[in-house]
Design a protein around this motif. Structure first.
Motif, PDB file in Angstrom:
ATOM      1  N   ILE A 132      85.904 -66.508 -41.185  1.00  0.00           N
ATOM      2  CA  ILE A 132      85.323 -66.607 -39.849  1.00  0.00           C
ATOM      3  C   ILE A 132      85.874 -67.823 -39.108  1.00  0.00           C
ATOM      4  O   ILE A 132      86.214 -67.743 -37.922  1.00  0.00           O
ATOM      5  CB  ILE A 132      83.790 -66.652 -39.924  1.00  0.00           C
TER       6      ILE A 132
ATOM      7  N   TYR B 123      92.879 -57.721 -38.568  1.00  0.00           N
ATOM      8  CA  TYR B 123      92.395 -58.889 -37.824  1.00  0.00           C
ATOM      9  C   TYR B 123      93.107 -59.001 -36.476  1.00  0.00           C
ATOM     10  O   TYR B 123      92.487 -59.253 -35.442  1.00  0.00           O
ATOM     11  CB  TYR B 123      92.626 -60.173 -38.619  1.00  0.00           C
TER      12      TYR B 123
ATOM     13  N   ALA C  42      88.146 -67.763 -35.672  1.00  0.00           N
ATOM     14  CA  ALA C  42      87.611 -68.423 -34.474  1.00  0.00           C
ATOM     15  C   ALA C  42      88.660 -69.256 -33.753  1.00  0.00           C
ATOM     16  O   ALA C  42      88.552 -69.463 -32.536  1.00  0.00           O
ATOM     17  CB  ALA C  42      86.425 -69.303 -34.857  1.00  0.00           C
TER      18      ALA C  42
ATOM     19  N   LEU D 113      80.142 -64.846 -31.701  1.00  0.00           N
ATOM     20  CA  LEU D 113      79.717 -66.183 -32.122  1.00  0.00           C
ATOM     21  C   LEU D 113      80.319 -67.272 -31.244  1.00  0.00           C
ATOM     22  O   LEU D 113      79.672 -68.266 -30.924  1.00  0.00           O
ATOM     23  CB  LEU D 113      80.132 -66.428 -33.572  1.00  0.00           C
TER      24      LEU D 113
ATOM     25  N   VAL E 239      83.270 -62.109 -34.484  1.00  0.00           N
ATOM     26  CA  VAL E 239      83.472 -63.556 -34.364  1.00  0.00           C
ATOM     27  C   VAL E 239      83.523 -63.948 -32.883  1.00  0.00           C
ATOM     28  O   VAL E 239      83.076 -65.027 -32.491  1.00  0.00           O
ATOM     29  CB  VAL E 239      84.750 -63.992 -35.098  1.00  0.00           C
TER      30      VAL E 239
END
Length: 357
Positions: free
Chosen positions: A261, A129, A265, A331, A328
């Motif tokens: 998610i 990540y 974010a 988005l 992400v």
């Protein structure tokens, strides 16, 4: 006309089309479709995932080229001659994009993913990540900044210049910065794959895009603009298909832990707001023209997420946390950047008040 008004330009980009304007919703639909594909047709997804050459997935590699090349065709390297004319704004752009942004993203990734949110994330994916967030932070926007600049009445010539300069720097700086930050984060650096990714997703597509641009421009600006309008939908479709494939591998993880998610974010959102505010404030302190300050702030706040997604897949694989983290970013970007555009436009009076002192 007021001294700081934005000049008009025949080459200034048009406002966003339906796909760009609703990109967040399209991306959400693709996430749902990809997740369902991964849950109900896992064999099909795995078959696509095995189509690799030298750790590069062939279907995704093709999609990413279709996605990136039309965006790189918008870059005009002849605009580099205007660097001196806009030196203050360009100084802000380069300082924020290359000396601040990658490092603040790495710091936020470490703070939130490795420390504050560690208990809610899969332990085996923490490093992945963080790597994905680092890839986002090291890739300043290339194509969408034309849209953001247009919407905040930015100077079209400055926007072209800063994009050209950033892409020239990205060719040589992206890999070393990513490697440095991954090393500081104690994440293994696959140098061969990283350099291959830079060649495949920056150098080669940029050369192809510029050759196509030169050929079209010889036929006139109208032919060039018409070609961009024709191929634009293919680029967006390629991005959306890539999201479907990515989430076809992430389906089980997302169903098991949908909170992932939302947690990813948080640092992306904070980074976007921090970098936009810093760039805009620095421009105001230096009394940079308003129509230059807008695009100077926006290019750092947004990301070349197409490149980040591509390199994350090449380095860590389809079903990695790194790939998920970069997605992400897709988005988050559009709704947040549209909000920032509104804030910049509403703050024009406050911004220009300093120039009159």
């Amino acid at each position: 006309m007021p001294r700081n008004s934005a000049p008009t330009s025949p080459n200034q980009p048009m406002p966003m089309g339906i796909f760009e304007r609703h990109l967040t919703w399209w991306a959400l639909l693709c996430i749902v479709a990809g997740t369902l594909l991964g849950l109900f047709a896992p064999d099909a997804a795995q078959t696509i995932g095995r189509l690799e050459v030298a750790q590069v997935n062939i279907p995704v590699g093709i999609l990413i080229w279709v996605m990136i090349i039309p965006m790189l065709m918008k870059i005009d390297f002849t605009a580099l001659r205007e660097v001196y004319q806009h030196r203050a704004g360009m100084g802000v752009t380069l300082t924020v994009n290359w000396l601040i942004k990658p490092f603040t993203m790495a710091a936020l990734a470490w703070l939130f993913i490795d420390q504050l949110f560690r208990a809610w994330l899969p332990a085996g994916e923490i490093d992945s990540y963080i790597a994905g967030l680092i890839l986002l932070g090291a890739a300043p926007c290339t194509a969408m900044v034309f849209v953001w600049s247009n919407l905040c009445h930015g100077n079209a010539n400055f926007t072209l210049t800063q994009v050209a300069v950033n892409d020239a720097i990205m060719i040589v700086a992206f890999a070393p910065i990513v490697a440095l930050l991954l090393g500081v984060s104690a994440i293994p650096v696959p140098w061969d794959t990283l350099l291959l990714s830079v060649a495949m997703y920056i150098v080669v597509p940029l050369i192809i895009a510029q050759l196509l641009r030169a050929r079209l421009m010889r036929r006139g600006d109208a032919a060039y603009q018409a070609a961009l309008r024709r191929i634009g939908p293919f680029a967006m479709a390629a991005l959306l298909l890539t999201l479907v494939l990515l989430f076809s591998f992430q389906g089980l993880t997302l169903i098991a832990q949908p909170l992932i998610i939302a947690l990813l974010a948080v640092p992306i959102l904070l980074q976007t707001l921090l970098i936009a505010a810093l760039g805009y404030w620095l421009c105001r302190q230096l009394k940079v023209r308003y129509d230059v300050a807008g695009p100077a702030a926006m290019i750092g706040a947004s990301n070349f997420f197409e490149l980040a997604v591509a390199v994350a897949i090449a380095l860590y694989g389809f079903n990695s946390g790194a790939a998920l983290a970069t997605v992400v970013g897709v988005l988050i970007e559009v709704p947040v950047m549209l909000w920032l555009v509104r804030m910049i436009r509403r703050s024009r009076g406050w911004y220009e008040a300093r120039a009159l002192r």
